[in-house]
Structures are given as structure tokens and as C-alpha cells.
Design a protein around this motif. Sequence first.
Motif, PDB file in Angstrom:
ATOM      1  N   GLY A 164      47.437  34.570  40.588  1.00 23.12           N
ATOM      2  CA  GLY A 164      46.997  33.619  41.789  1.00 23.12           C
ATOM      3  C   GLY A 164      47.874  33.214  42.195  1.00 23.12           C
ATOM      4  O   GLY A 164      47.121  32.299  43.709  1.00 23.12           O
ATOM      5  N   ARG A 165      49.035  32.138  42.472  1.00 26.44           N
ATOM      6  CA  ARG A 165      49.736  31.662  43.291  1.00 26.44           C
ATOM      7  C   ARG A 165      50.275  32.891  44.539  1.00 26.44           C
ATOM      8  O   ARG A 165      49.936  32.129  45.521  1.00 26.44           O
ATOM      9  CB  ARG A 165      50.798  31.058  42.590  1.00 26.44           C
ATOM     10  N   TRP A 166      50.999  33.890  44.148  1.00 23.82           N
ATOM     11  CA  TRP A 166      51.671  35.164  45.403  1.00 23.82           C
ATOM     12  C   TRP A 166      50.392  35.353  46.114  1.00 23.82           C
ATOM     13  O   TRP A 166      50.420  35.121  47.074  1.00 23.82           O
ATOM     14  CB  TRP A 166      51.630  36.120  44.288  1.00 23.82           C
ATOM     15  N   VAL A 167      48.819  35.392  45.701  1.00 28.33           N
ATOM     16  CA  VAL A 167      47.818  35.832  46.999  1.00 28.33           C
ATOM     17  C   VAL A 167      48.088  35.078  47.617  1.00 28.33           C
ATOM     18  O   VAL A 167      46.948  34.994  48.728  1.00 28.33           O
ATOM     19  CB  VAL A 167      46.583  35.687  46.120  1.00 28.33           C
ATOM     20  N   GLU A 168      48.027  33.322  47.898  1.00 26.99           N
ATOM     21  CA  GLU A 168      48.061  32.647  48.874  1.00 26.99           C
ATOM     22  C   GLU A 168      48.942  32.356  50.173  1.00 26.99           C
ATOM     23  O   GLU A 168      48.301  32.140  50.840  1.00 26.99           O
ATOM     24  CB  GLU A 168      48.392  31.658  48.216  1.00 26.99           C
ATOM     25  N   ARG A 169      49.832  33.811  50.062  1.00 25.78           N
ATOM     26  CA  ARG A 169      50.312  34.269  50.741  1.00 25.78           C
ATOM     27  C   ARG A 169      49.513  34.991  52.090  1.00 25.78           C
ATOM     28  O   ARG A 169      50.035  35.360  52.312  1.00 25.78           O
ATOM     29  CB  ARG A 169      51.304  35.006  50.744  1.00 25.78           C
ATOM     30  N   HIS A 170      48.663  35.398  51.400  1.00 26.65           N
ATOM     31  CA  HIS A 170      48.087  36.658  52.293  1.00 26.65           C
ATOM     32  C   HIS A 170      45.754  36.231  52.193  1.00 26.65           C
ATOM     33  O   HIS A 170      45.489  36.581  51.232  1.00 26.65           O
ATOM     34  CB  HIS A 170      48.399  38.121  51.108  1.00 26.65           C
ATOM     35  N   PRO A 171      46.220  35.172  53.221  1.00 32.36           N
ATOM     36  CA  PRO A 171      44.439  35.088  53.326  1.00 32.36           C
ATOM     37  C   PRO A 171      43.812  35.791  53.588  1.00 32.36           C
ATOM     38  O   PRO A 171      42.501  35.252  53.043  1.00 32.36           O
ATOM     39  CB  PRO A 171      44.891  33.406  54.021  1.00 32.36           C
ATOM     40  N   THR A 172      43.943  36.953  54.090  1.00 33.32           N
ATOM     41  CA  THR A 172      42.421  37.406  53.534  1.00 33.32           C
ATOM     42  C   THR A 172      42.429  38.542  52.142  1.00 33.32           C
ATOM     43  O   THR A 172      41.103  38.445  51.679  1.00 33.32           O
ATOM     44  CB  THR A 172      42.776  39.332  54.007  1.00 33.32           C
ATOM     45  N   VAL A 173      43.227  37.813  51.470  1.00 30.18           N
ATOM     46  CA  VAL A 173      43.059  38.783  49.510  1.00 30.18           C
ATOM     47  C   VAL A 173      42.380  37.669  49.454  1.00 30.18           C
ATOM     48  O   VAL A 173      41.659  38.025  48.530  1.00 30.18           O
ATOM     49  CB  VAL A 173      44.158  38.937  49.218  1.00 30.18           C
ATOM     50  N   GLN A 174      43.139  36.426  49.833  1.00 35.11           N
ATOM     51  CA  GLN A 174      42.751  34.927  49.428  1.00 35.11           C
ATOM     52  C   GLN A 174      40.404  35.085  49.123  1.00 35.11           C
ATOM     53  O   GLN A 174      40.078  34.442  48.340  1.00 35.11           O
ATOM     54  CB  GLN A 174      44.039  33.972  49.640  1.00 35.11           C
ATOM     55  N   ALA A 175      40.482  34.976  50.616  1.00 36.11           N
ATOM     56  CA  ALA A 175      39.357  35.432  50.629  1.00 36.11           C
ATOM     57  C   ALA A 175      38.302  35.290  49.950  1.00 36.11           C
ATOM     58  O   ALA A 175      37.161  35.591  50.080  1.00 36.11           O
ATOM     59  CB  ALA A 175      38.920  35.350  52.811  1.00 36.11           C
ATOM     60  N   ARG A 176      38.912  36.540  49.156  1.00 39.24           N
ATOM     61  CA  ARG A 176      37.925  38.081  48.404  1.00 39.24           C
ATOM     62  C   ARG A 176      38.089  37.788  47.174  1.00 39.24           C
ATOM     63  O   ARG A 176      36.805  37.733  46.003  1.00 39.24           O
ATOM     64  CB  ARG A 176      38.762  38.979  48.214  1.00 39.24           C
ATOM     65  N   MET A 177      39.357  36.503  46.779  1.00 34.28           N
ATOM     66  CA  MET A 177      38.773  35.616  45.109  1.00 34.28           C
ATOM     67  C   MET A 177      37.334  35.489  45.342  1.00 34.28           C
ATOM     68  O   MET A 177      37.314  34.872  45.750  1.00 34.28           O
ATOM     69  CB  MET A 177      39.696  34.952  45.069  1.00 34.28           C
ATOM     70  N   GLY A 178      36.823  35.337  43.503  1.00 35.57           N
ATOM     71  CA  GLY A 178      35.847  35.452  43.093  1.00 35.57           C
ATOM     72  C   GLY A 178      34.760  36.445  43.471  1.00 35.57           C
ATOM     73  O   GLY A 178      33.617  36.390  43.638  1.00 35.57           O
ATOM     74  N   LYS A 179      34.929  36.745  44.725  1.00 40.09           N
ATOM     75  CA  LYS A 179      33.426  37.654  45.597  1.00 40.09           C
ATOM     76  C   LYS A 179      34.175  39.272  45.348  1.00 40.09           C
ATOM     77  O   LYS A 179      34.163  39.733  46.379  1.00 40.09           O
ATOM     78  CB  LYS A 179      33.770  37.152  46.939  1.00 40.09           C
ATOM     79  N   GLY A 180      33.908  39.691  43.908  1.00 38.70           N
ATOM     80  CA  GLY A 180      34.414  40.772  43.867  1.00 38.70           C
ATOM     81  C   GLY A 180      35.647  41.290  43.423  1.00 38.70           C
ATOM     82  O   GLY A 180      36.119  42.436  43.068  1.00 38.70           O
ATOM     83  N   LEU A 181      37.104  40.196  43.355  1.00 36.74           N
ATOM     84  CA  LEU A 181      38.272  40.154  43.168  1.00 36.74           C
ATOM     85  C   LEU A 181      38.772  39.340  42.608  1.00 36.74           C
ATOM     86  O   LEU A 181      38.757  38.194  42.675  1.00 36.74           O
ATOM     87  CB  LEU A 181      39.234  40.813  44.609  1.00 36.74           C
ATOM     88  N   GLU A 182      39.749  39.641  41.101  1.00 35.32           N
ATOM     89  CA  GLU A 182      40.084  38.675  40.279  1.00 35.32           C
ATOM     90  C   GLU A 182      41.538  39.256  40.456  1.00 35.32           C
ATOM     91  O   GLU A 182      41.940  39.638  40.560  1.00 35.32           O
ATOM     92  CB  GLU A 182      39.023  38.329  38.965  1.00 35.32           C
ATOM     93  N   THR A 183      42.440  38.140  39.457  1.00 39.35           N
ATOM     94  CA  THR A 183      44.103  37.921  39.755  1.00 39.35           C
ATOM     95  C   THR A 183      43.836  38.577  38.107  1.00 39.35           C
ATOM     96  O   THR A 183      44.825  40.021  37.833  1.00 39.35           O
ATOM     97  CB  THR A 183      44.143  36.732  38.353  1.00 39.35           C
ATOM     98  N   ILE A 184      42.586  39.870  37.489  1.00 34.20           N
ATOM     99  CA  ILE A 184      42.851  40.005  36.474  1.00 34.20           C
ATOM    100  C   ILE A 184      43.089  41.428  37.341  1.00 34.20           C
ATOM    101  O   ILE A 184      43.434  42.503  36.271  1.00 34.20           O
ATOM    102  CB  ILE A 184      41.982  40.924  35.230  1.00 34.20           C
ATOM    103  N   ASP A 185      42.794  42.222  38.209  1.00 43.37           N
ATOM    104  CA  ASP A 185      42.001  43.171  39.422  1.00 43.37           C
ATOM    105  C   ASP A 185      43.978  43.551  39.603  1.00 43.37           C
ATOM    106  O   ASP A 185      44.513  44.268  39.475  1.00 43.37           O
ATOM    107  CB  ASP A 185      41.329  43.477  40.194  1.00 43.37           C
ATOM    108  N   ILE A 186      43.935  42.255  40.204  1.00 43.62           N
ATOM    109  CA  ILE A 186      45.558  41.706  41.031  1.00 43.62           C
ATOM    110  C   ILE A 186      46.673  42.555  39.865  1.00 43.62           C
ATOM    111  O   ILE A 186      47.458  43.400  40.113  1.00 43.62           O
ATOM    112  CB  ILE A 186      46.120  40.712  41.093  1.00 43.62           C
ATOM    113  N   ALA A 187      47.003  42.021  38.797  1.00 46.58           N
ATOM    114  CA  ALA A 187      47.719  42.325  37.349  1.00 46.58           C
ATOM    115  C   ALA A 187      47.451  43.748  37.051  1.00 46.58           C
ATOM    116  O   ALA A 187      49.003  44.454  37.223  1.00 46.58           O
ATOM    117  CB  ALA A 187      47.074  41.566  36.422  1.00 46.58           C
ATOM    118  N   GLU A 188      46.582  44.644  36.882  1.00 42.36           N
ATOM    119  CA  GLU A 188      46.087  45.959  36.720  1.00 42.36           C
ATOM    120  C   GLU A 188      46.207  46.212  37.957  1.00 42.36           C
ATOM    121  O   GLU A 188      47.024  47.467  37.036  1.00 42.36           O
ATOM    122  CB  GLU A 188      44.644  45.996  36.670  1.00 42.36           C
ATOM    123  N   GLY A 189      46.117  45.842  38.980  1.00 43.43           N
ATOM    124  CA  GLY A 189      47.147  46.783  39.305  1.00 43.43           C
ATOM    125  C   GLY A 189      48.655  46.952  39.715  1.00 43.43           C
ATOM    126  O   GLY A 189      48.705  48.015  40.248  1.00 43.43           O
TER     127      GLY A 189
END
Length: 247
Positions: A164-189
Motif C-alpha cells: 500500500g505504501r510502495w504503490v504510491e511511487r507508481h501513480p498509474t497503478v495507484q490510480a487503479r487501486m479500488g478499481k479492480g486492483l487491491e493490495t492483496i492482488d499485489i501481495a499475490e503477485g
Amino acid sequence: MADPTTELVKHKLQVHFDPHECQPTDRELAAMADDTDSLARQVGNFPQADLRVLIERNARSDEYTVKLRLLLPGDALATSDHDRVMHAAFERALDSLEDAVKAYKERLGQVPERRKAEAKTHQEVTPPTAVDAAALDAAVAAGDYPSFRAAVAPYEDALRVRAGRWVERHPTVQARMGKGLETIDIAEGVFLAAFEEHPKRPPGVPYGTWLENLLDPVIKAIERHPDEELENINMARAACEAGPGKG
């Protein structure tokens, strides 16, 4: 019909259209360019702002995929969307891009403060309970992702916080948070990447630190190919739901 590549200008924003397997009319291109007015105002103070619009038509699915890439000094933001209606796909991708620009500008203003805060509050990714290293090794050797995922699960909560903190460094991905992308998805990745890279992990590095180091490449992969990466993540999650030993 419009030329294969078309360039329009909104305020200081250069808009380049590049259609593939389709031929948008001049009127359609002009309408999409008009939609960029708000974005153009957002980036009006940047010395450079070029918007690349790639439009692809998939004849099999009868859908348009619109990929936007905004080139700013020293950085680039990218979004994409798809729809049977070209303009609808463009509008959604543009909305996501405007959110990304807002996050990017906020990030630019907060970089010094955030770095100071992170230096004071950074915590290692550590599990609340012991992790069975032998179980991890055995699952990887057997090609059994569900068993690996079960063994590495104690790292999940701490890794999601870091994501959740690291994604702040990637605004394009941060803009997708809550819109089909969650921190659990990143953790799974990250867990999926760890499963694939486990035999090659560097010796002497704590496992939690190594997992944290995988966050950036995983987030960048989602940024470049969101649909493909999320499909892989969802497939891995489905295999885990089937149960250990069934991957």
C-alpha cells in the motif's frame, strides 16, 4: 478517414493518435481530443506534455483497446481500457489517467516529507508466526504453488501494508487501486514471483526483505501489462482455492 497517425494540440498538450486495425474518422478523433481539455489543464505547467493514444481493434472480440501514455519530463504515466465502443474505452482510460496525474503531482510535492517519514517508520516485512523454510523448499521443488502459498501466508499482512505504501511511487497503478486492483492482488503477485524465483534468491537475505524487494518489479509489471498480470494472479488464486497439492 483520418491519417494513420494524427497529431492534435490542446492548450500545450500534444495529442498523438495511432490507430491499428481501425480507422477513426476525423470527427471521432476531434471528439476524443476535446475530452483531453481537463487533462491539458492539469499538465499545463509542465514544460513538456505529450499524450500518445494507441487504438487497437480486436476483430475476434469486436472490442477496441485504448492505451494512453502521457510523457512528462523524466517520467511517463500509462493507462488502458477496452470496450465495444471506442470512445467509451477512451473516456475510461482518460479518467484513470487524470487520477494518475493528480496522484503524480501530489507525490512530487510530498517526496521530501515522505522520504523522511519512511526513514523513521520503515519496518521489515516479518511474519507474526514462524515460517517453515523446508515447506517452502519442498513446495517449490514439487511445483506446488498452493502449498507454497499456504507456507508463506504469515508474511501476507505485513506485505500488504508495504504494498500500500510502495504503490504510491507508481501513480498509474495507484490510480487503479479500488478499481479492480487491491493490495492483496499485489501481495499475490509477489508470492507468485517468489515461487518462480525461490531457487535463485540471494543467500543471507532475510526472506521478508527479499519479498519486499519483489514489490517494485511486480508493481511495474502490473503497470505495463495490467490485464495479463491480473489474469495470472487470479489464476494463481484459483489454484490456491482448489487446495494445496492441486496446483
